[in-house]
Motif scaffolding. Structure first.
Motif, short mmCIF file in Angstrom:
data_model
loop_
_atom_site.label_atom_id
_atom_site.label_comp_id
_atom_site.label_asym_id
_atom_site.label_seq_id
_atom_site.Cartn_x
_atom_site.Cartn_y
_atom_site.Cartn_z
N LEU A 151 10.70 -43.36 -76.67
CA LEU A 151 11.96 -42.61 -76.73
C LEU A 151 11.70 -41.11 -76.81
O LEU A 151 12.34 -40.32 -76.10
CB LEU A 151 12.78 -43.08 -77.93
CG LEU A 151 14.03 -42.26 -78.26
CD1 LEU A 151 15.03 -42.31 -77.12
CD2 LEU A 151 14.66 -42.75 -79.56
N GLN A 152 10.76 -40.71 -77.68
CA GLN A 152 10.47 -39.29 -77.83
C GLN A 152 9.91 -38.69 -76.54
O GLN A 152 10.23 -37.55 -76.17
CB GLN A 152 9.49 -39.08 -78.99
CG GLN A 152 10.06 -39.43 -80.35
CD GLN A 152 11.35 -38.69 -80.66
OE1 GLN A 152 11.42 -37.47 -80.56
NE2 GLN A 152 12.38 -39.44 -81.01
N ASN A 153 9.07 -39.42 -75.84
CA ASN A 153 8.54 -38.94 -74.57
C ASN A 153 9.64 -38.77 -73.53
O ASN A 153 9.63 -37.81 -72.74
CB ASN A 153 7.47 -39.91 -74.04
CG ASN A 153 6.21 -39.88 -74.88
OD1 ASN A 153 5.93 -38.91 -75.59
ND2 ASN A 153 5.44 -40.96 -74.81
N TYR A 154 10.59 -39.69 -73.53
CA TYR A 154 11.71 -39.59 -72.59
C TYR A 154 12.58 -38.38 -72.90
O TYR A 154 12.95 -37.61 -72.00
CB TYR A 154 12.54 -40.87 -72.64
CG TYR A 154 13.80 -40.82 -71.81
CD1 TYR A 154 13.74 -40.79 -70.42
CD2 TYR A 154 15.05 -40.81 -72.42
CE1 TYR A 154 14.89 -40.73 -69.66
CE2 TYR A 154 16.20 -40.76 -71.66
CZ TYR A 154 16.12 -40.72 -70.28
OH TYR A 154 17.27 -40.66 -69.53
N ARG A 182 18.79 -30.73 -78.02
CA ARG A 182 18.09 -31.75 -78.80
C ARG A 182 17.82 -31.22 -80.19
O ARG A 182 17.17 -30.18 -80.35
CB ARG A 182 16.78 -32.11 -78.11
CG ARG A 182 16.00 -33.22 -78.77
CD ARG A 182 14.69 -33.41 -78.02
NE ARG A 182 13.85 -34.41 -78.63
CZ ARG A 182 12.56 -34.55 -78.35
NH1 ARG A 182 11.98 -33.74 -77.45
NH2 ARG A 182 11.85 -35.49 -78.94
N ARG A 183 18.34 -31.91 -81.19
CA ARG A 183 18.13 -31.49 -82.57
C ARG A 183 18.23 -32.70 -83.48
O ARG A 183 18.85 -33.71 -83.14
CB ARG A 183 19.16 -30.43 -82.97
CG ARG A 183 20.60 -30.87 -82.82
CD ARG A 183 21.56 -29.73 -83.05
NE ARG A 183 22.94 -30.13 -82.88
CZ ARG A 183 23.96 -29.29 -82.93
NH1 ARG A 183 23.74 -28.00 -83.16
NH2 ARG A 183 25.20 -29.73 -82.77
N PRO A 184 17.62 -32.63 -84.68
CA PRO A 184 17.66 -33.79 -85.60
C PRO A 184 19.08 -34.09 -86.06
O PRO A 184 19.87 -33.18 -86.34
CB PRO A 184 16.78 -33.33 -86.77
CG PRO A 184 15.93 -32.23 -86.21
CD PRO A 184 16.78 -31.55 -85.18
N LEU A 185 19.39 -35.35 -86.13
CA LEU A 185 20.68 -35.79 -86.63
C LEU A 185 20.59 -36.18 -88.10
O LEU A 185 21.46 -35.84 -88.91
CB LEU A 185 21.18 -36.99 -85.82
CG LEU A 185 22.49 -37.64 -86.28
CD1 LEU A 185 23.64 -36.63 -86.13
CD2 LEU A 185 22.78 -38.90 -85.46
N VAL A 186 19.49 -36.86 -88.47
CA VAL A 186 19.31 -37.30 -89.84
C VAL A 186 17.82 -37.58 -90.05
O VAL A 186 17.09 -37.82 -89.08
CB VAL A 186 20.14 -38.58 -90.12
CG1 VAL A 186 19.64 -39.74 -89.30
CG2 VAL A 186 20.18 -38.92 -91.61
N TYR A 187 17.36 -37.49 -91.28
CA TYR A 187 15.97 -37.79 -91.61
C TYR A 187 15.91 -39.09 -92.41
O TYR A 187 16.70 -39.29 -93.33
CB TYR A 187 15.35 -36.65 -92.43
CG TYR A 187 15.16 -35.37 -91.64
CD1 TYR A 187 14.05 -35.20 -90.81
CD2 TYR A 187 16.10 -34.35 -91.73
CE1 TYR A 187 13.88 -34.03 -90.09
CE2 TYR A 187 15.94 -33.17 -91.01
CZ TYR A 187 14.83 -33.02 -90.19
OH TYR A 187 14.66 -31.86 -89.47
#
Length: 213
Positions: free
Chosen positions: A189-192, A206-211
């Motif tokens: 997923l991260q590579n895509y 692209r940014r973090p939604l939750v940790y």
């Protein structure tokens, strides 16, 4: 990422001997295995009282890779193995996903795998879905024939739901991989997402939604 794609040398297999521990006298916690810790890592299953190094046909199981899930294997006989899957991290009573590899097989070796601690009464396996298999010489996932897969309540496992499937290994040098369904790893997923990010679309951020913990 499956173990056959790992460039690092594989560790030597750990030999394990045991009898069939999943009979009617088992405790419920033993059958459900809610406290399995960690995936098996290149465990060779040999018959009881066997001494010496594992020989060809003594299956070596591994699930110590991304998306892998297999916590325990019990030897039943030379053709049958009881497999225990680990529960979800945040829901210990939910057991569904499995993904593991098998190697050190003999050509034309036939086996029956019993996954003995499913938590779901209703499953698509009861409606014709079957597990997936691929190997090092055949990279594409294929479904097992429906005639080789059975989902049922087992009196030998305290009437828990069991999924059994038969398989015949045809190439000795292959590493075989079995899965509940098509794996999609976090790394993939991260590579895509990275490939999309590099195209610098005006409408894509692209940014973090939750940790997670």
């Amino acid at each position: 990422m499956s173990s056959e794609n790992n460039d690092e040398p594989s560790p030597s297999p750990t030999k394990k001997t045991n009898n069939n521990n999943t009979n009617n006298s088992d405790s419920e916690s033993d059958v459900n295995n809610e406290h399995l810790i960690g995936n098996v890592q290149r465990v060779a299953i040999v018959p009881p009282n066997y001494e010496g190094k594992p020989k060809k046909g003594h299956l070596i199981f591994d699930a110590s890779f991304e998306c892998g899930n297999l916590g325990r294997i019990d030897y039943v006989n030379d053709y049958e193995y009881d497999l225990f899957i680990r529960p979800d991290t945040c829901c210990p009573r939910f057991r569904c996903w499995f993904l593991f590899t098998v190697e050190n097989v003999k050509a034309d070796q036939r086996v029956i795998f019993h996954i003995v601690n499913f938590s779901k009464a209703k499953s698509l396996y009861r409606d014709g879905m079957t597990p997936l298999v691929k190997s090092t010489s055949r990279k594409r996932w294929q479904r097992l024939p429906t005639r080789n897969v059975f989902y049922y309540r087992s009196p030998d496992h305290r009437k828990n739901y069991v999924m059994s499937f038969t398989f015949c290994f045809d190439r000795e040098d292959d590493v075989y991989q079995f899965a509940y369904s098509f794996p999609y790893t976090y790394t993939k997923l991260q590579n895509y997402l990275e490939s999309i990010d590099q195209r610098q679309f005006d409408y894509f951020q692209r940014r973090p939604l939750v940790y997670s913990v």
